[in-house]
Design a protein around this motif. Sequence first.
Motif, PDB file in Angstrom:
ATOM      1  N   LEU A   5       0.836  -1.211   0.000  1.00  0.00           N
ATOM      2  CA  LEU A   5       0.000   0.000   0.000  1.00  0.00           C
ATOM      3  C   LEU A   5       0.868   1.257   0.000  1.00  0.00           C
ATOM      4  O   LEU A   5       0.550   2.239  -0.666  1.00  0.00           O
ATOM      5  CB  LEU A   5      -0.947  -0.003   1.188  1.00  0.00           C
ATOM      6  CG  LEU A   5      -2.080  -1.029   1.132  1.00  0.00           C
ATOM      7  CD1 LEU A   5      -2.862  -1.025   2.441  1.00  0.00           C
ATOM      8  CD2 LEU A   5      -3.003  -0.753  -0.040  1.00  0.00           C
ATOM      9  N   SER A   6       1.955   1.216   0.744  1.00  0.00           N
ATOM     10  CA  SER A   6       2.866   2.349   0.766  1.00  0.00           C
ATOM     11  C   SER A   6       3.514   2.553  -0.605  1.00  0.00           C
ATOM     12  O   SER A   6       3.642   3.685  -1.083  1.00  0.00           O
ATOM     13  CB  SER A   6       3.940   2.122   1.840  1.00  0.00           C
ATOM     14  OG  SER A   6       4.824   3.205   1.878  1.00  0.00           O
ATOM     15  N   MET A   7       3.908   1.452  -1.248  1.00  0.00           N
ATOM     16  CA  MET A   7       4.466   1.539  -2.607  1.00  0.00           C
ATOM     17  C   MET A   7       3.445   2.137  -3.570  1.00  0.00           C
ATOM     18  O   MET A   7       3.773   2.988  -4.397  1.00  0.00           O
ATOM     19  CB  MET A   7       4.877   0.152  -3.106  1.00  0.00           C
ATOM     20  CG  MET A   7       6.106  -0.422  -2.481  1.00  0.00           C
ATOM     21  SD  MET A   7       6.372  -2.096  -3.164  1.00  0.00           S
ATOM     22  CE  MET A   7       7.945  -2.509  -2.427  1.00  0.00           C
ATOM     23  N   ALA A   8       2.193   1.686  -3.452  1.00  0.00           N
ATOM     24  CA  ALA A   8       1.137   2.182  -4.333  1.00  0.00           C
ATOM     25  C   ALA A   8       0.881   3.667  -4.109  1.00  0.00           C
ATOM     26  O   ALA A   8       0.698   4.431  -5.076  1.00  0.00           O
ATOM     27  CB  ALA A   8      -0.143   1.378  -4.120  1.00  0.00           C
ATOM     28  N   ALA A   9       0.877   4.097  -2.857  1.00  0.00           N
ATOM     29  CA  ALA A   9       0.659   5.513  -2.553  1.00  0.00           C
ATOM     30  C   ALA A   9       1.790   6.366  -3.114  1.00  0.00           C
ATOM     31  O   ALA A   9       1.555   7.440  -3.685  1.00  0.00           O
ATOM     32  CB  ALA A   9       0.541   5.712  -1.042  1.00  0.00           C
ATOM     33  N   PHE A  10       3.030   5.887  -2.975  1.00  0.00           N
ATOM     34  CA  PHE A  10       4.183   6.598  -3.532  1.00  0.00           C
ATOM     35  C   PHE A  10       4.051   6.694  -5.049  1.00  0.00           C
ATOM     36  O   PHE A  10       4.236   7.768  -5.635  1.00  0.00           O
ATOM     37  CB  PHE A  10       5.481   5.867  -3.153  1.00  0.00           C
ATOM     38  CG  PHE A  10       6.711   6.512  -3.728  1.00  0.00           C
ATOM     39  CD1 PHE A  10       7.377   7.502  -3.031  1.00  0.00           C
ATOM     40  CD2 PHE A  10       7.204   6.128  -4.966  1.00  0.00           C
ATOM     41  CE1 PHE A  10       8.515   8.103  -3.561  1.00  0.00           C
ATOM     42  CE2 PHE A  10       8.332   6.719  -5.508  1.00  0.00           C
ATOM     43  CZ  PHE A  10       8.991   7.709  -4.799  1.00  0.00           C
ATOM     44  N   TRP A 120      13.438  10.361 -13.140  1.00  0.00           N
ATOM     45  CA  TRP A 120      14.682   9.905 -12.506  1.00  0.00           C
ATOM     46  C   TRP A 120      14.606  10.064 -10.994  1.00  0.00           C
ATOM     47  O   TRP A 120      14.992   9.163 -10.248  1.00  0.00           O
ATOM     48  CB  TRP A 120      15.878  10.665 -13.069  1.00  0.00           C
ATOM     49  CG  TRP A 120      16.292  10.179 -14.415  1.00  0.00           C
ATOM     50  CD1 TRP A 120      15.738  10.535 -15.624  1.00  0.00           C
ATOM     51  CD2 TRP A 120      17.300   9.224 -14.703  1.00  0.00           C
ATOM     52  NE1 TRP A 120      16.366   9.856 -16.633  1.00  0.00           N
ATOM     53  CE2 TRP A 120      17.332   9.048 -16.106  1.00  0.00           C
ATOM     54  CE3 TRP A 120      18.187   8.503 -13.925  1.00  0.00           C
ATOM     55  CZ2 TRP A 120      18.221   8.194 -16.734  1.00  0.00           C
ATOM     56  CZ3 TRP A 120      19.082   7.654 -14.565  1.00  0.00           C
ATOM     57  CH2 TRP A 120      19.090   7.499 -15.937  1.00  0.00           C
ATOM     58  N   LEU A 121      14.116  11.224 -10.549  1.00  0.00           N
ATOM     59  CA  LEU A 121      14.008  11.455  -9.109  1.00  0.00           C
ATOM     60  C   LEU A 121      13.034  10.471  -8.465  1.00  0.00           C
ATOM     61  O   LEU A 121      13.305   9.943  -7.379  1.00  0.00           O
ATOM     62  CB  LEU A 121      13.563  12.891  -8.840  1.00  0.00           C
ATOM     63  CG  LEU A 121      14.577  13.979  -9.151  1.00  0.00           C
ATOM     64  CD1 LEU A 121      13.935  15.359  -9.007  1.00  0.00           C
ATOM     65  CD2 LEU A 121      15.793  13.861  -8.254  1.00  0.00           C
ATOM     66  N   ALA A 122      11.904  10.210  -9.142  1.00  0.00           N
ATOM     67  CA  ALA A 122      10.930   9.261  -8.597  1.00  0.00           C
ATOM     68  C   ALA A 122      11.522   7.858  -8.508  1.00  0.00           C
ATOM     69  O   ALA A 122      11.313   7.148  -7.514  1.00  0.00           O
ATOM     70  CB  ALA A 122       9.666   9.249  -9.462  1.00  0.00           C
ATOM     71  N   GLY A 128      15.312   3.830  -3.353  1.00  0.00           N
ATOM     72  CA  GLY A 128      15.929   4.069  -2.055  1.00  0.00           C
ATOM     73  C   GLY A 128      14.998   3.783  -0.894  1.00  0.00           C
ATOM     74  O   GLY A 128      15.424   3.286   0.156  1.00  0.00           O
ATOM     75  N   ALA A 129      13.721   4.061  -1.077  1.00  0.00           N
ATOM     76  CA  ALA A 129      12.761   3.887   0.017  1.00  0.00           C
ATOM     77  C   ALA A 129      12.251   2.460   0.154  1.00  0.00           C
ATOM     78  O   ALA A 129      11.993   1.997   1.270  1.00  0.00           O
ATOM     79  CB  ALA A 129      11.570   4.826  -0.180  1.00  0.00           C
ATOM     80  N   LEU A 138      11.579  -7.547  -4.403  1.00  0.00           N
ATOM     81  CA  LEU A 138      10.893  -6.290  -4.068  1.00  0.00           C
ATOM     82  C   LEU A 138      10.931  -5.319  -5.244  1.00  0.00           C
ATOM     83  O   LEU A 138       9.960  -4.594  -5.483  1.00  0.00           O
ATOM     84  CB  LEU A 138      11.540  -5.635  -2.849  1.00  0.00           C
ATOM     85  CG  LEU A 138      10.995  -6.037  -1.486  1.00  0.00           C
ATOM     86  CD1 LEU A 138      11.755  -5.337  -0.371  1.00  0.00           C
ATOM     87  CD2 LEU A 138       9.516  -5.750  -1.376  1.00  0.00           C
ATOM     88  N   LEU A 139      12.030  -5.302  -5.975  1.00  0.00           N
ATOM     89  CA  LEU A 139      12.142  -4.423  -7.145  1.00  0.00           C
ATOM     90  C   LEU A 139      11.067  -4.782  -8.170  1.00  0.00           C
ATOM     91  O   LEU A 139      10.397  -3.907  -8.711  1.00  0.00           O
ATOM     92  CB  LEU A 139      13.538  -4.515  -7.761  1.00  0.00           C
ATOM     93  CG  LEU A 139      13.748  -3.720  -9.057  1.00  0.00           C
ATOM     94  CD1 LEU A 139      13.543  -2.229  -8.825  1.00  0.00           C
ATOM     95  CD2 LEU A 139      15.139  -3.998  -9.617  1.00  0.00           C
TER      96      LEU A 139
END
Length: 195
Positions: A5-10, A120-122, A128-129, A138-139
């Motif tokens: 869920l955190s990945m999806a929100a990001f 690139w920043l995203a 990193g997060a 996980l990738l």
Amino acid sequence: MSLMLSMAAFALAASISPGPVNLVALGSGARYGLRASLRHVTGATLGFSLLLIVIGLGLHELLRYWPAMTQALHAGGVAFLLYMAWKLASDRGELASRSATAAPSMLAGATLQWLNPKAWLACVAGVGAYVSEGETTLLWQFTGIYFVICYLSIATWAWAGSVISQYLGNPQRVRLFNRVLAALLVASALYLLLG
């Protein structure tokens, strides 16, 4: 589950926010309609996903050792944004010429992502997060989540453009709309230069 869920929100926050790729999708949707714009949406999503994987597999380390490469990518991204802005600003806005030109291609969408500093920043921030070094499982999960959300986000911008197109009934309105988008792309480029 909370990690997903955190990945999806990001992914949603990074993908739905205004940026060069979304502005091009908006303009394409207004000019060519949603269906024709889905090539750009697909290319941008595939390009971003590939960039995320490459960064996750270690490209960010290479960029740390070769800062000139980062500067070249940055300069290329700014130049591409200015080129896209020029193309929009110089368009005559004639709706009859819709068939004479083509909607942005898959390759253009993918290229725009690779030249987009926001992408690139995203990718760097997301890797990193959420992805520990050597954690390829996980990738791949992060990339899968991001792919779906990125596609839907960019498609939403293209859809919004197709809705806006009903209010662009004459060349003067189309020219004004294109010039507003061009100004926003120039502002993005200036922000990247000064930021």
